[in-house]
Motif scaffolding. Structure first.
Motif, PDB file in Angstrom:
ATOM      1  N   SER A   1      37.210  32.251   8.404  1.00 33.22           N
ATOM      2  CA  SER A   1      37.023  32.392   6.949  1.00 33.22           C
ATOM      3  C   SER A   1      36.045  31.361   6.397  1.00 33.22           C
ATOM      4  N   ILE A   2      35.797  30.280   7.142  1.00 29.30           N
ATOM      5  CA  ILE A   2      34.879  29.253   6.613  1.00 29.30           C
ATOM      6  C   ILE A   2      33.417  29.566   6.939  1.00 29.30           C
ATOM      7  N   ILE A   3      33.164  30.670   7.646  1.00 29.01           N
ATOM      8  CA  ILE A   3      31.772  31.039   7.968  1.00 29.01           C
ATOM      9  C   ILE A   3      31.094  31.585   6.714  1.00 29.01           C
ATOM     10  N   PRO A   4      29.984  31.000   6.306  1.00 27.56           N
ATOM     11  CA  PRO A   4      29.287  31.486   5.106  1.00 27.56           C
ATOM     12  C   PRO A   4      28.436  32.729   5.427  1.00 27.56           C
ATOM     13  N   SER A   5      27.807  33.261   4.428  1.00 25.28           N
ATOM     14  CA  SER A   5      26.924  34.419   4.626  1.00 25.28           C
ATOM     15  C   SER A   5      25.594  33.988   5.239  1.00 25.28           C
ATOM     16  N   ASP A   6      24.914  34.967   5.837  1.00 22.97           N
ATOM     17  CA  ASP A   6      23.537  34.775   6.307  1.00 22.97           C
ATOM     18  C   ASP A   6      23.363  33.595   7.243  1.00 22.97           C
ATOM     19  N   CYS A   7      24.228  33.505   8.220  1.00 23.45           N
ATOM     20  CA  CYS A   7      24.024  32.406   9.165  1.00 23.45           C
ATOM     21  C   CYS A   7      24.022  32.921  10.602  1.00 23.45           C
ATOM     22  N   ILE A   8      23.671  32.037  11.511  1.00 26.64           N
ATOM     23  CA  ILE A   8      23.743  32.320  12.950  1.00 26.64           C
ATOM     24  C   ILE A   8      25.048  31.726  13.444  1.00 26.64           C
ATOM     25  N   ILE A   9      25.864  32.552  14.066  1.00 23.68           N
ATOM     26  CA  ILE A   9      27.140  32.080  14.595  1.00 23.68           C
ATOM     27  C   ILE A   9      27.020  31.989  16.111  1.00 23.68           C
ATOM     28  N   TYR A  10      26.947  30.774  16.621  1.00 15.59           N
ATOM     29  CA  TYR A  10      26.929  30.592  18.076  1.00 15.59           C
ATOM     30  C   TYR A  10      28.361  30.661  18.568  1.00 15.59           C
TER      31      TYR A  10
ATOM     32  N   LEU B   1      33.003  24.757  13.330  1.00 15.14           N
ATOM     33  CA  LEU B   1      34.229  25.559  13.335  1.00 15.14           C
ATOM     34  C   LEU B   1      35.189  24.937  14.348  1.00 15.14           C
ATOM     35  N   PRO B   2      36.082  24.062  13.875  1.00 13.67           N
ATOM     36  CA  PRO B   2      36.942  23.358  14.828  1.00 13.67           C
ATOM     37  C   PRO B   2      37.759  24.314  15.697  1.00 13.67           C
ATOM     38  N   CYS B   3      37.718  24.053  17.004  1.00 13.53           N
ATOM     39  CA  CYS B   3      38.509  24.810  17.983  1.00 13.53           C
ATOM     40  C   CYS B   3      39.392  23.776  18.664  1.00 13.53           C
ATOM     41  N   ILE B   4      40.613  23.726  18.215  1.00 15.19           N
ATOM     42  CA  ILE B   4      41.515  22.666  18.658  1.00 15.19           C
ATOM     43  C   ILE B   4      42.840  23.287  19.092  1.00 15.19           C
ATOM     44  N   ALA B   5      43.684  22.455  19.641  1.00 11.49           N
ATOM     45  CA  ALA B   5      44.976  22.946  20.146  1.00 11.49           C
ATOM     46  C   ALA B   5      45.740  23.691  19.043  1.00 11.49           C
ATOM     47  N   ALA B   6      45.673  23.174  17.820  1.00  8.14           N
ATOM     48  CA  ALA B   6      46.446  23.751  16.714  1.00  8.14           C
ATOM     49  C   ALA B   6      46.059  25.207  16.420  1.00  8.14           C
ATOM     50  N   ASN B   7      44.812  25.584  16.682  1.00  8.96           N
ATOM     51  CA  ASN B   7      44.433  26.990  16.468  1.00  8.96           C
ATOM     52  C   ASN B   7      44.182  27.711  17.799  1.00  8.96           C
ATOM     53  N   ASP B   8      44.722  27.142  18.859  1.00 10.24           N
ATOM     54  CA  ASP B   8      44.588  27.713  20.194  1.00 10.24           C
ATOM     55  C   ASP B   8      43.110  27.903  20.571  1.00 10.24           C
ATOM     56  N   PHE B   9      42.282  26.986  20.086  1.00 13.54           N
ATOM     57  CA  PHE B   9      40.854  26.941  20.412  1.00 13.54           C
ATOM     58  C   PHE B   9      40.078  28.180  19.960  1.00 13.54           C
ATOM     59  N   PHE B  10      40.586  28.871  18.972  1.00  7.01           N
ATOM     60  CA  PHE B  10      39.816  29.942  18.322  1.00  7.01           C
ATOM     61  C   PHE B  10      39.700  29.581  16.841  1.00  7.01           C
TER      62      PHE B  10
END
Lengths: 397, 397
Positions: free
Chosen positions: A168-177, A155-164
């Protein structure tokens, strides 16, 4: 015997030993250089008096018939679980949701055994390397593509998205660190952002592993220190945290995880019960001496010392940030976080790392070590003696 | 999210928390009973003065600018690795083959990530539960059959084979967990037996995980304390060990593993390199205070204290053994080991456990908790205050 294919799959060395190696090589070639490290986030200031007295008393008691203790509960001292729940969570966690450990890195390792190889991992990119490396070790990632691992959701966290990240690209049934204040970018997610994260996890039937190891560096009152400040988080989030950076326990080894009883699998079974099974089976508790220190750290006197120590490192961070910005370098972090994330557009970050080491004799951490989106960045750590930080800043000019 | 099938596969609770639970229930129902534990192998005697001074000094130093240390090498202090190699292995292991840890149980957990789910585990039956439970957690075992797990190779160690297993049933390419002095049977393998074990491992291209946590209880000079006393072992064996039972560090948390550089996979790649990767990735070193205590424990004064403390527990063991034998109960162990393995032919061991708890108010460990071949046996632990052991013995008559 055949080599474990999961280990064969993992790339080169773990980031920080690799940096230590490069530093040693540089030092060997330049014996006169006075190298200053703003690299690994390693605390440098002594444990403060009240907390240190807790450790010393914990050690002393082991020599007495009345004070001796052998194996404790694997989950930690009841008194410490209660104190973490009350002092740090203020009712947002119950004592039997708190599991004392030897640190967040080790907990993330054990969490791999909780989740197993059948679930995908989503990580902020860049991120602390242990989330990805741990997932590769358990076998939940595919092969190295030259720019990350197959099967890891970056999940890119870059200047363009203010590092957040774009959730929406997170799929189902996963571990989100998810780490906030973030290591390495220093970005701190606000309440709305974390509410969106929790909402996503609930919708996607995923579990957040919220790494709050730097929460005590938050000074802005509106920024959440725990994921449990967000409604619904107890149904979808585990939190890991540590005394390492706050009490100076990097070497003492003491942390904790929170696994809420409301967190359930699709089958309705309790994640807390499984985590208890993991912790009692392949872990034997944090050191009783470290736990004695943890109790002292949670006294009002200990809490004042933690405030003092985190203030000290935040002052370092402000110095580094100011120096870099004065050089025209774009930075994030360093205000509610001990890390400053400096942008070197279009540059290879290992190359910038080497340049800073060679020209300034300052060790940093190359952004690429934290993931594909970290290339072009350098992480500066604010953990250091004030005089060293000042000298490093003078050299960076 | 789906529950990890490996955890769903694991049976009930880990043995010792289960016993603690039954003890609590009994205590609640019988508040007047003075319960004595000869159950879990938990040290009861204070850390002795020289070693305790090492711990206290380690804690004190963290409060000083000169003595403070943060993260150390994940593999442990160089001085401690060197001292273990020289004092305890006398040239049979090199310092960079020694990895300092927070204990043998935790190392066995991490070893699961080293081996992965693709290799089978062979265990002495009965055995310390962590070998089997760890293998189930990583997914290298099949389903529970009602009498053990599918895919685990149980090597019965019973009176008929003098508690040393038939090695011919060990298949190729597996991990052989072998504990000597044994927990729970108290049996100690002699040099010829260990030579046969090493020969088998080499022939079967298998790796031995030799658990030597009780080696300091060996008094018979001819019995090997380390697997590396056997020729060829460095090509086929990992050793785990601990300060828990010798220095009274059960709560302090300090152990080590030896992974020889001569140990290679079929591909020729180094197991030591992979173990280093595991330890640096999901572990962050043992507590620096515990390591300071470990250094003191390896001084000549510390070694004398360890001898004194292990002698104390061996005297307890002799008392328990004598008491049981006088009752006509057949026992093994208790001479070069702190455990006495008492045979109750044809009896269910949980039933005997309950009977001893109810009649004598003594907590023991039911043999069935250690594996299918443990049924009909009870383990008595010699870890306890002398007065308690004497009283327990009086009640057992």
């Amino acid at each position: 015997m055949q080599r474990n294919p999961c280990i064969a799959n993992i790339k080169a060395g773990y980031l920080f030993p690799e940096i230590a190696k490069r530093r040693r090589e540089f030092a060997a070639a330049h014996p006169q250089a006075k190298i200053i490290s703003l690299g690994i986030g390693n605390t440098t200031e002594p444990v403060m008096p009240h907390i240190n007295a807790g450790l010393a008393e914990g050690a002393r008691q082991l020599g007495t018939a009345e004070g001796y203790s052998g194996y404790g509960d694997e989950q930690g001292l009841t008194a410490l679980r209660e104190k973490i729940a009350s002092v740090l969570y203020n009712g947002l966690a119950e004592p039997d949701e708190v599991f004392i450990s030897d640190g967040a890195k080790c907990d993330i390792g054990r969490l791999q055994l909780l989740f197993g190889s059948g679930v995908k991992a989503a990580v902020q990119d860049p991120s602390y390397p242990v989330y990805v490396d741990g997932s590769v070790l358990i076998g939940s990632a595919g092969g190295w593509t030259g720019n990350g691992y197959d099967g890891i959701i970056y999940l890119p966290c870059i200047a363009a998205n203010d590092f957040f990240p774009d959730l929406s690209i997170i799929p189902s049934d996963c571990i989100i660190y998810f780490c906030s204040p973030n290591n390495p970018t220093g970005a701190v997610a606000n309440k709305d952002q974390l509410a969106a994260l929790v909402k996503t996890a609930l919708q996607k039937k995923s579990i957040i592993v919220f790494d709050a190891a730097y929460s005590e560096f938050i000074r802005a009152p509106a920024l959440p220190k725990s994921i449990y400040e967000i409604e619904g988080a107890k149904e979808c989030a585990i939190e890991v945290n540590s005394f390492s950076k706050t009490a100076g326990f990097t070497g003492v080894r003491l942390g904790w995880s929170i696994v809420p009883k409301a967190l359930k699998y699709a089958s309705g079974e309790s994640v807390n019960t499984d985590w208890n099974r993991i912790c009692t089976t392949i872990f034997n508790g944090a050191s009783n001496i470290a736990q004695a220190g943890g109790l002292a750290a949670l006294d009002s006197e200990g809490q004042k010392e933690i405030r003092f120590l985190t203030d000290y490192y935040l002052e370092n961070a402000a110095l580094i940030r100011k120096t870099l910005i004065a050089q025209g370098i774009t930075c994030t972090g360093g205000d509610n976080s001990p890390y400053i994330w400096a942008c070197f557009p279009g540059r290879d970050s290992w190359e910038v790392f080497s340049e800073i080491l060679e020209k300034c004799h300052v060790v940093t951490t190359p952004g690429a070590g934290f993931g594909p989106a970290g290339n072009g960045y350098i992480r500066f750590s604010a953990f250091g003696h004030r005089a060293d930080v000042e000298e490093a800043c003078a050299r960076l000019v």
